[in-house]
Design a protein around this motif. Structure first.
Motif, short mmCIF file in Angstrom:
data_model
loop_
_atom_site.label_atom_id
_atom_site.label_comp_id
_atom_site.label_asym_id
_atom_site.label_seq_id
_atom_site.Cartn_x
_atom_site.Cartn_y
_atom_site.Cartn_z
N LEU A 21 0.81 -1.21 0.00
CA LEU A 21 0.00 0.00 0.00
C LEU A 21 0.85 1.26 0.00
O LEU A 21 0.31 2.37 -0.03
N SER A 22 2.15 1.11 0.07
CA SER A 22 3.05 2.26 0.16
C SER A 22 3.13 3.00 -1.17
O SER A 22 3.27 2.39 -2.24
N LEU A 23 3.03 4.31 -1.09
CA LEU A 23 3.16 5.17 -2.27
C LEU A 23 4.24 6.21 -1.97
O LEU A 23 3.96 7.28 -1.43
N PRO A 24 5.48 5.92 -2.31
CA PRO A 24 6.58 6.85 -2.00
C PRO A 24 6.36 8.25 -2.54
O PRO A 24 6.78 9.24 -1.91
N VAL A 25 5.69 8.38 -3.69
CA VAL A 25 5.47 9.71 -4.25
C VAL A 25 4.59 10.56 -3.34
O VAL A 25 4.79 11.77 -3.22
N ILE A 26 3.62 9.95 -2.66
CA ILE A 26 2.79 10.69 -1.72
C ILE A 26 3.63 11.13 -0.52
O ILE A 26 3.58 12.29 -0.09
N GLU A 27 4.40 10.21 0.00
CA GLU A 27 5.20 10.51 1.18
C GLU A 27 6.25 11.57 0.90
O GLU A 27 6.61 12.35 1.78
N LEU A 67 -10.79 6.38 14.96
CA LEU A 67 -11.29 6.29 13.58
C LEU A 67 -10.76 7.42 12.71
O LEU A 67 -10.77 7.33 11.48
N CYS A 68 -10.33 8.52 13.35
CA CYS A 68 -9.63 9.61 12.66
C CYS A 68 -10.47 10.34 11.61
O CYS A 68 -9.93 10.89 10.64
N TYR A 69 -11.79 10.36 11.80
CA TYR A 69 -12.64 11.06 10.82
C TYR A 69 -12.31 12.55 10.76
O TYR A 69 -12.31 13.14 9.68
N THR A 70 -12.06 13.17 11.90
CA THR A 70 -11.75 14.60 11.90
C THR A 70 -10.37 14.86 11.29
O THR A 70 -10.16 15.89 10.66
N ASP A 71 -9.45 13.93 11.47
CA ASP A 71 -8.11 14.10 10.90
C ASP A 71 -8.20 14.18 9.37
O ASP A 71 -7.48 14.97 8.74
N LEU A 72 -9.07 13.37 8.80
CA LEU A 72 -9.23 13.35 7.34
C LEU A 72 -9.65 14.71 6.82
O LEU A 72 -9.09 15.22 5.85
N ALA A 237 -10.93 7.27 -4.04
CA ALA A 237 -11.83 6.12 -4.19
C ALA A 237 -11.06 4.84 -4.47
O ALA A 237 -11.33 3.78 -3.87
N TRP A 238 -10.10 4.90 -5.39
CA TRP A 238 -9.38 3.68 -5.76
C TRP A 238 -8.42 3.27 -4.64
O TRP A 238 -8.22 2.06 -4.42
N TYR A 239 -7.82 4.24 -3.96
CA TYR A 239 -6.93 3.88 -2.84
C TYR A 239 -7.75 3.27 -1.70
O TYR A 239 -7.31 2.33 -1.04
N ASN A 240 -8.95 3.80 -1.50
CA ASN A 240 -9.85 3.22 -0.51
C ASN A 240 -10.17 1.77 -0.87
O ASN A 240 -10.17 0.89 -0.01
N TRP A 325 -5.78 16.63 -0.40
CA TRP A 325 -6.61 15.43 -0.31
C TRP A 325 -5.78 14.16 -0.47
O TRP A 325 -6.04 13.14 0.17
N PHE A 326 -4.75 14.21 -1.30
CA PHE A 326 -3.92 13.03 -1.54
C PHE A 326 -3.24 12.56 -0.25
O PHE A 326 -3.33 11.39 0.12
N SER A 327 -2.56 13.46 0.41
CA SER A 327 -1.85 13.06 1.62
C SER A 327 -2.82 12.74 2.75
O SER A 327 -2.60 11.80 3.52
N SER A 328 -3.91 13.50 2.85
CA SER A 328 -4.85 13.27 3.93
C SER A 328 -5.51 11.89 3.79
O SER A 328 -5.61 11.13 4.77
N VAL A 329 -5.93 11.55 2.59
CA VAL A 329 -6.53 10.24 2.34
C VAL A 329 -5.52 9.12 2.59
O VAL A 329 -5.83 8.10 3.21
N TYR A 330 -4.31 9.33 2.11
CA TYR A 330 -3.28 8.29 2.23
C TYR A 330 -3.02 7.94 3.69
O TYR A 330 -3.09 6.77 4.09
N TRP A 331 -2.76 8.96 4.51
CA TRP A 331 -2.43 8.68 5.91
C TRP A 331 -3.65 8.24 6.70
O TRP A 331 -3.54 7.43 7.64
N PHE A 332 -4.82 8.73 6.34
CA PHE A 332 -6.04 8.31 7.02
C PHE A 332 -6.21 6.80 6.96
O PHE A 332 -6.59 6.16 7.95
N HIS A 333 -5.91 6.22 5.83
CA HIS A 333 -6.11 4.79 5.67
C HIS A 333 -5.14 3.95 6.50
O HIS A 333 -5.39 2.76 6.74
N HIS A 334 -4.06 4.57 6.96
CA HIS A 334 -3.10 3.83 7.78
C HIS A 334 -3.20 4.19 9.26
O HIS A 334 -2.68 3.47 10.11
N GLU A 335 -3.89 5.26 9.56
CA GLU A 335 -4.08 5.68 10.95
C GLU A 335 -5.42 5.24 11.51
O GLU A 335 -5.56 4.98 12.70
#
Length: 361
Positions: A21-27, A67-72, A237-240, A325-335
């Motif tokens: 699931l790692s995306l170095p370009v996002i990080e 659940l980190c909904y507010t973080d997203l 959507a696709w990362y989800n 949105w890219f970084s927020s979605v990415y980290w949300f899925h791991h937190e």
């Protein structure tokens, strides 16, 4: 690495990301920021969930923060006034609870309860003031959050938001029927439906109150703006789908891009993960091109008038938040505990849902 850049007010411990699931370009290229209001946002949304009876007290206590909904949302709508961000965060938390009710109504074979809720949500969207004290907390919660959202911009924006969300409710009904019938949509059908069930248009609409201005139709509908917005949402959507694949296979889901690819394209599990990941990575690379074009479009709006200057600045803010949105979605899925299937007692039953009580009103 840490999920947040040094410029934020909070820096949690590093979150491990599985290699698949790692995306170095996002990080590397999409540093995550967090709205400075976030600590208060988390506290107030937790209180709102309790007051509106959207989650039982024990579930709020045990799961709401994790659940980190507010973080997203705090990582997405940077620059939003505090009251706007609070309303968006409450609405987003409501959306997740609604998604869980929808799932439980399917799992527990409650079509009548779903149809009743669907009708009530359509009604609450049109006249939120009339549904603030509805017996079903989901109806009252939507009425409260949407009524507050309607206070920020003109009626034209409100009507557009309502139109877009009516379509989301109808898409959820289509998903309900697909899952009850065990019907797995084709890849093409799924891509179209997913843009509705993920509410692409809604999260894009909410860029505007966050920026403090409604965008005129010619600006919103300009190809440069629309492409950047669509790519940011498709990525999410696709990362989800990629991250929730194990959860949804465990729950006998039929709505996931991977499941459609396996069923209708004959791909193996390994090939499917590779294909979904490729689509995710393409969204990122394509967005980097679209972002430049959208910013050039923003610059072209500055025609020497004050109005043009402010309009161009608003588009820049919106495009900047599409990037967030890219970084927020990415980290949300791991937190977020929402996707930690391996830690659940029952891989098909999320521990944060009120599994039996929902849907009976």
């Amino acid at each position: 690495m840490h999920a947040f850049s040094d410029s934020t007010t909070a820096t949690p411990a590093a979150v491990p990301v599985p290699p698949s699931l790692s995306l170095p370009v996002i990080e590397a290229a999409f540093p995550r920021r967090l709205h400075p209001y976030w600590p208060r946002l988390q506290e107030k949304t937790r209180t709102w969930l309790l007051e509106k009876r959207l989650m039982p007290p024990d579930k709020v206590e045990d799961h709401a923060d994790g659940l980190c909904y507010t973080d997203l949302m705090a990582g997405y709508y940077m620059g939003a006034p505090d009251d706007v961000l609070q309303t968006i965060a409450d609405y987003s938390a409501w959306f997740f609870v609604w998604d869980d009710r929808h799932d439980r109504d399917i799992v527990h074979h409650r079509p009548a309860a779903w149809r009743r809720l669907e009708s009530r949500l359509h009604a609450a969207l049109e006249s939120p003031g009339d549904h603030l004290h509805h017996e079903d907390p989901l109806v009252a919660g939507l009425a409260d959050s949407v009524g507050r959202l309607y206070s920020f911009l003109p009626g034209t924006w409100n009507a557009r938001f309502a139109r877009h969300f009516h379509a989301v409710i109808e898409a959820y009904d289509q998903e309900f029927r697909n899952r009850v019938e065990g019907r797995i949509p084709t890849v093409e059908e799924y891509l179209e439906l997913r843009r509705l069930t993920f509410a692409h248009a809604i999260w894009t609409d909410l860029l505007e109150p966050s920026a403090g201005r409604e965008l005129p139709d010619p600006v919103r509908n300009h190809p440069a703006y629309r492409r950047a917005a669509l790519l940011s949402q498709d990525f999410a959507a696709w990362y989800n789908d990629l991250c929730s694949f194990p959860k949804e296979i465990a729950g006998d889901e039929v709505h996931n891009l991977g499941i459609s690819l396996i069923t209708h394209k004959g791909l193996t599990l390994e090939e499917t993960v590779t294909e979904v990941r490729r689509r995710v990575e393409d969204c990122v690379s394509d967005f980097l091109v679209a972002e430049c074009e959208a910013l050039e479009f923003a610059d072209s709006l500055a025609d020497g008038t004050l109005y043009g200057k402010e309009l161009g600045a608003t588009v820049r803010v919106c495009v900047g938040n599409m990037r967030n949105w890219f970084s927020s979605v990415y980290w949300f899925h791991h937190e977020s505990g929402r996707y930690r299937v391996e830690s659940w007692d029952d891989r098909s039953t999320p521990p944060y849902v009120d599994n039996e009580a929902a849907g009976e009103l």
